[in-house]
Design a protein around this motif. Structure first.
Motif, PDB file in Angstrom:
ATOM      1  N   ASN A 249     -11.700  21.508   8.450  1.00 23.56           N
ATOM      2  CA  ASN A 249     -12.841  21.197   9.329  1.00 23.56           C
ATOM      3  C   ASN A 249     -12.755  19.799   9.929  1.00 23.56           C
ATOM      4  OD1 ASN A 249     -13.978  23.630   8.744  1.00 23.56           O
ATOM      5  ND2 ASN A 249     -15.366  22.855   7.161  1.00 23.56           N
ATOM      6  N   ASN A 250     -11.978  18.950   9.275  1.00 24.79           N
ATOM      7  CA  ASN A 250     -11.892  17.559   9.747  1.00 24.79           C
ATOM      8  C   ASN A 250     -10.511  17.221  10.288  1.00 24.79           C
ATOM      9  OD1 ASN A 250     -14.586  16.115   9.025  1.00 24.79           O
ATOM     10  ND2 ASN A 250     -14.152  17.513   7.337  1.00 24.79           N
ATOM     11  N   GLY A 251      -9.714  18.261  10.538  1.00 23.64           N
ATOM     12  CA  GLY A 251      -8.406  18.062  11.165  1.00 23.64           C
ATOM     13  C   GLY A 251      -7.411  17.321  10.290  1.00 23.64           C
ATOM     14  N   ILE A 252      -7.562  17.452   8.966  1.00 23.42           N
ATOM     15  CA  ILE A 252      -6.630  16.766   8.056  1.00 23.42           C
ATOM     16  C   ILE A 252      -5.586  17.774   7.567  1.00 23.42           C
ATOM     17  CG2 ILE A 252      -6.424  15.452   5.895  1.00 23.42           C
ATOM     18  CD1 ILE A 252      -9.445  14.772   6.225  1.00 23.42           C
ATOM     19  N   ASP A 253      -4.314  17.386   7.621  1.00 26.29           N
ATOM     20  CA  ASP A 253      -3.244  18.264   7.122  1.00 26.29           C
ATOM     21  C   ASP A 253      -3.466  18.550   5.640  1.00 26.29           C
ATOM     22  OD1 ASP A 253      -1.918  18.342   9.461  1.00 26.29           O
ATOM     23  OD2 ASP A 253      -0.362  16.895   8.908  1.00 26.29           O
TER      24      ASP A 253
END
Ligand code: GRF
Length: 211
Positions: free
Chosen positions: A52-56
């Motif tokens: 949801n927060n664009g973290i790998d």
């Protein structure tokens, strides 16, 4: 403040991961960023928070490796390939060995939901910690952020925060209060100090540098 890449290791819901994400968004870590989430099992909600927060994110399951050593090697490879500077254990329940500690000396931090040296060490995880605190009848408990060393929950203490134990508390209500009042605050504060290069360890004691 130098720019650091932060990995957060999780095994569950990831409320501590969420508090780190929120604090990063508020600018608390300067240019440093959470660049990787490693989960010890698939399907945990922490992975959804990362997405949801664009973290790998990546999943490393202990059962896919023959030994703790093989698992730890894979973890170190993953962290080094991602150029990670700081490793945060935020409810990470898989056992890792010295390869990880040696690869990241004084650069792995853990959050423990009690005031170390109380209610810590082998077997003290999750609700067991709060059950033990209630069985002892302590009036305060809390949380501790510490550097990770080979001995379980015995590394240099970075921050602690006390939380009142209330009459009628259950392990669940105490866990919730400790998370809200202590864990979600002191874990980001410790990460901030690390990112600012303000933490110094001498003889197992952490000194916080003033500016
Ligand atoms: C927290 O209580 C933390 O102190 C412990 O594991 C729990 C993780 O919760 N080490 P969450 O996954 O961050 O919600």
């Amino acid at each position: 403040m130098s720019k650091k890449n932060i990995a957060v290791l999780v095994s569950g819901g990831g409320t501590n991961l969420q508090s780190l994400i929120d604090c990063e968004k508020q600018g608390m870590f300067g240019e440093s960023k959470i660049t990787l989430v490693v989960a010890s099992k698939p399907g945990v909600y922490a992975l959804e928070r990362a997405a949801n927060n664009g973290i790998d994110s990546t999943v490393l399951c202990r059962k896919d490796y023959e030994s703790i050593a093989d698992y730890s090697k894979a973890l170190v490879d993953t962290l080094k390939n991602a150029d990670i500077d700081l490793v945060v254990l935020a409810g990470f329940l898989t056992i890792i060995d010295e390869q990880v500690y040696e690869a990241y000396p004084n650069a792995i931090i853990n959050i423990h939901p009690a005031l170390i040296p109380s209610f810590c060490g082998k077997g003290y995880y999750g609700l067991h910690v709060h059950e033990a605190a209630l069985e002892k009848g302590v009036r305060v408990s809390g949380a501790t952020v510490h550097f990770v060393t080979p001995e379980c929950d015995a590394g240099p203490i970075i921050m602690q925060k006390a939380v009142e134990v209330k009459q009628g508390d259950t392990p669940e209500t105490l866990q919730k209060r400790i998370m809200e009042e202590a864990e979600w605050k002191i874990l980001p504060e410790a990460v901030k100090l690390f990112c600012e290069d303000k933490l110094e360890v001498k003889d197992n004691i952490v000194f916080i540098k003033e500016n």
